[in-house]
Design a protein around this motif. Sequence first.
Motif, PDB file in Angstrom:
ATOM      1  N   VAL A 110      14.658   8.814  -7.284  1.00  0.00           N
ATOM      2  CA  VAL A 110      13.394   9.474  -6.948  1.00  0.00           C
ATOM      3  C   VAL A 110      12.477   8.517  -6.191  1.00  0.00           C
ATOM      4  O   VAL A 110      11.860   8.877  -5.185  1.00  0.00           O
ATOM      5  N   LEU A 111      12.387   7.292  -6.670  1.00  0.00           N
ATOM      6  CA  LEU A 111      11.497   6.323  -6.038  1.00  0.00           C
ATOM      7  C   LEU A 111      12.005   5.876  -4.675  1.00  0.00           C
ATOM      8  O   LEU A 111      11.219   5.432  -3.836  1.00  0.00           O
ATOM      9  N   TYR A 112      13.305   5.991  -4.453  1.00  0.00           N
ATOM     10  CA  TYR A 112      13.895   5.516  -3.202  1.00  0.00           C
ATOM     11  C   TYR A 112      13.366   6.290  -2.003  1.00  0.00           C
ATOM     12  O   TYR A 112      13.223   5.744  -0.903  1.00  0.00           O
ATOM     13  N   VAL A 113      13.116   7.595  -2.177  1.00  0.00           N
ATOM     14  CA  VAL A 113      12.691   8.441  -1.058  1.00  0.00           C
ATOM     15  C   VAL A 113      11.177   8.395  -0.848  1.00  0.00           C
ATOM     16  O   VAL A 113      10.666   9.026   0.080  1.00  0.00           O
ATOM     17  N   MET A 114      10.469   7.664  -1.682  1.00  0.00           N
ATOM     18  CA  MET A 114       9.011   7.564  -1.543  1.00  0.00           C
ATOM     19  C   MET A 114       8.645   6.322  -0.735  1.00  0.00           C
ATOM     20  O   MET A 114       9.220   5.250  -0.935  1.00  0.00           O
ATOM     21  N   ASP A 115       7.702   6.493   0.168  1.00  0.00           N
ATOM     22  CA  ASP A 115       7.251   5.362   0.978  1.00  0.00           C
ATOM     23  C   ASP A 115       6.455   4.389   0.119  1.00  0.00           C
ATOM     24  O   ASP A 115       5.641   4.797  -0.708  1.00  0.00           O
ATOM     25  N   ARG A 116       6.692   3.103   0.341  1.00  0.00           N
ATOM     26  CA  ARG A 116       5.956   2.083  -0.401  1.00  0.00           C
ATOM     27  C   ARG A 116       4.621   1.839   0.284  1.00  0.00           C
ATOM     28  O   ARG A 116       4.554   1.475   1.454  1.00  0.00           O
ATOM     29  N   CYS A 117       3.551   2.053  -0.481  1.00  0.00           N
ATOM     30  CA  CYS A 117       2.197   1.875   0.059  1.00  0.00           C
ATOM     31  C   CYS A 117       1.565   0.566  -0.392  1.00  0.00           C
ATOM     32  O   CYS A 117       0.793  -0.033   0.348  1.00  0.00           O
ATOM     33  N   VAL A 118       1.887   0.147  -1.600  1.00  0.00           N
ATOM     34  CA  VAL A 118       1.308  -1.078  -2.149  1.00  0.00           C
ATOM     35  C   VAL A 118       2.212  -2.248  -1.783  1.00  0.00           C
ATOM     36  O   VAL A 118       3.368  -2.317  -2.207  1.00  0.00           O
ATOM     37  N   THR A 119       1.682  -3.158  -1.003  1.00  0.00           N
ATOM     38  CA  THR A 119       2.446  -4.327  -0.582  1.00  0.00           C
ATOM     39  C   THR A 119       2.478  -5.369  -1.699  1.00  0.00           C
ATOM     40  O   THR A 119       1.659  -5.321  -2.629  1.00  0.00           O
ATOM     41  N   PRO A 120       3.411  -6.316  -1.639  1.00  0.00           N
ATOM     42  CA  PRO A 120       3.413  -7.392  -2.643  1.00  0.00           C
ATOM     43  C   PRO A 120       2.098  -8.158  -2.711  1.00  0.00           C
ATOM     44  O   PRO A 120       1.668  -8.579  -3.788  1.00  0.00           O
ATOM     45  N   HIS A 121       1.428  -8.323  -1.584  1.00  0.00           N
ATOM     46  CA  HIS A 121       0.132  -9.012  -1.578  1.00  0.00           C
ATOM     47  C   HIS A 121      -0.916  -8.207  -2.349  1.00  0.00           C
ATOM     48  O   HIS A 121      -1.706  -8.772  -3.132  1.00  0.00           O
ATOM     49  N   MET A 122      -0.935  -6.880  -2.150  1.00  0.00           N
ATOM     50  CA  MET A 122      -1.870  -6.027  -2.892  1.00  0.00           C
ATOM     51  C   MET A 122      -1.575  -6.069  -4.381  1.00  0.00           C
ATOM     52  O   MET A 122      -2.482  -6.174  -5.217  1.00  0.00           O
ATOM     53  N   ASN A 123      -0.292  -5.986  -4.708  1.00  0.00           N
ATOM     54  CA  ASN A 123       0.098  -5.999  -6.118  1.00  0.00           C
ATOM     55  C   ASN A 123      -0.292  -7.307  -6.789  1.00  0.00           C
ATOM     56  O   ASN A 123      -0.759  -7.324  -7.936  1.00  0.00           O
TER      57      ASN A 123
ATOM     58  N   ILE B  47      -4.290   5.721   0.661  1.00  0.00           N
ATOM     59  CA  ILE B  47      -4.631   7.140   0.558  1.00  0.00           C
ATOM     60  C   ILE B  47      -4.750   7.727   1.951  1.00  0.00           C
ATOM     61  O   ILE B  47      -5.387   7.154   2.837  1.00  0.00           O
ATOM     62  N   SER B  48      -4.137   8.872   2.142  1.00  0.00           N
ATOM     63  CA  SER B  48      -4.161   9.531   3.444  1.00  0.00           C
ATOM     64  C   SER B  48      -5.569  10.012   3.781  1.00  0.00           C
ATOM     65  O   SER B  48      -6.350  10.373   2.903  1.00  0.00           O
ATOM     66  N   GLU B  49      -5.880  10.029   5.078  1.00  0.00           N
ATOM     67  CA  GLU B  49      -7.195  10.502   5.503  1.00  0.00           C
ATOM     68  C   GLU B  49      -7.377  11.990   5.239  1.00  0.00           C
ATOM     69  O   GLU B  49      -8.505  12.473   5.138  1.00  0.00           O
ATOM     70  N   ALA B  50      -6.245  12.714   5.137  1.00  0.00           N
ATOM     71  CA  ALA B  50      -6.330  14.143   4.875  1.00  0.00           C
ATOM     72  C   ALA B  50      -6.486  14.465   3.396  1.00  0.00           C
ATOM     73  O   ALA B  50      -6.673  15.628   3.032  1.00  0.00           O
ATOM     74  N   GLN B  51      -6.406  13.458   2.556  1.00  0.00           N
ATOM     75  CA  GLN B  51      -6.502  13.691   1.115  1.00  0.00           C
ATOM     76  C   GLN B  51      -7.969  13.816   0.719  1.00  0.00           C
ATOM     77  O   GLN B  51      -8.829  13.076   1.203  1.00  0.00           O
TER      78      GLN B  51
END
Length: 249
Positions: free
Chosen positions: A142-155, A207-211
């Motif tokens: 499930v997680l594989y098909v999701m785009d990663r938004c949080v980079t290692p630096h953010m984490n 977060i997307s601008e459309a959200q």
Amino acid sequence: MFKLFEKIKQSRIALVEWSKAIFGNSKTKLQVLQAELEDLSLQNNANNAQRISTLKSEINTILHHDDLFWRQRSRSIWLPAGDKNTKFFHQRESQRRRKNHIPGLQDTDGGWYTLDEQIAHVAEQYFKELFTTTNPTDMGSVLYVMDRCVTPHMNNALLQRYTPDEVKWALFQMHPSKSLGPDGNVVSRILPKVLANRLKTILPTIISEAQSAFIPNRLITDNTTVAYELLHRMQNKRNGKVGQMAGEA
């Protein structure tokens, strides 16, 4: 946590002593001043004009402090303190106490509990079961098909230890008229604020601008409003050859 509660407790004791020393019994003081003012007014002596003016000023100050006290107790921070508001604040405070009172809780087995310790245990068990994982398997697919938004630096920035300055900043973001109590409520307010302050630094990039949710000056209910406006537009556009959209039932 114990040290924090003790510090809040000691601060409360110090503030109570300060209030007694500075303001004293405002009701008794008000009665004394009003009696003196009435007596001087009946004398109708011009030499008492200065004292009468001083008494009126002191009485107004006490009444203003009384309004502020009940305003704070009632949590009606949206209503400015002023004349004839004290009765409203008394009623608001009584209403708030009735609303916040929990007479009892029912557990999953149907048992009804009214003691404070029992109510706390039922609430704790409910949320413990609600947020306990069911140990799902094969989450990788499930997680594989999701785009990663949080980079290692953010984490890495989110996982840093919290500093006293962050806690102080979150505390000072609270409304100045909100009183702190040694019952855990202040802690439950500070922790989300500290977390939110850190998340604010990365939210614009994940977060997307459309959200509509988690965006300043936007509400999640805006989606409902937009959908309603679209349907309203479709229903009212009956004429013309140029279409704007196509729908299929």
